[in-house]
Write a protein that holds these residues in place. Structure first.
Motif: not given
Length: 147
Positions: A94-103, A123-142
């Motif tokens: 991905v380079r400057p001038g590109d618009t990345v679509e995230l799904r 555009g139609d060009m796949p650039c990156c894919s990933a499986d991810m996980s997240f934990a939702l934690v108390p905000a503590a001011g963040v």
């Protein structure tokens, strides 16, 4: 949602707020980032041949995933923290001038943990894919962005 509305959802602020816009379409979050070339992460990566670092593409995906977690985050005063990245693949720079679509879509949930799959395309060009996980934690001011 536009950038200001995203700020109401995510604790990120400039220069780490990366999404330009995002919306929920069915069970997917669809977001966009237009890379201008002025971003801190491309100025030095690499001079004369700028490329968005892979770790930044993963962060774009994560922020887009959080659009799907918005209700759980705001309703409970929680923030998302990455807990894993798996099966990450970089296919095209991905380079400057590109618009990345995230799904991104949530694939399963278990307590505070949310699992997702995301793809970044130019555009139609796949650039990156990933499986991810997240934990939702108390905000503590963040989540208030230091306000």
């Amino acid at each position: 949602m536009n950038r200001e509305e995203i700020k109401g959802l995510l604790p990120h602020r400039e220069p780490m707020l990366l999404l330009d816009d995002a919306e929920v379409v069915g069970d997917e979050a669809v977001g966009h980032v237009t890379v201008t070339g002025d971003e801190f992460f491309v100025r030095g990566h690499f001079p004369g041949d700028p490329v968005v670092p892979g770790v930044i593409l993963c962060e774009m995906l994560a922020q887009n995933c959080c659009v799907l977690l918005g209700e759980a985050m705001s309703g409970e005063g929680r923030v998302p923290l990455y807990t894993s990245l798996d099966k990450v693949r970089f296919r095209h720079p991905v380079r400057p001038g590109d618009t990345v679509e995230l799904r991104c879509r949530i694939t399963r949930e278990h307590g505070a943990f949310h699992f997702a799959h995301g793809e970044a395309l130019v555009g139609d060009m796949p650039c990156c894919s990933a499986d991810m996980s997240f934990a939702l934690v108390p905000a503590a001011g963040v989540a208030d962005g230091g306000r």
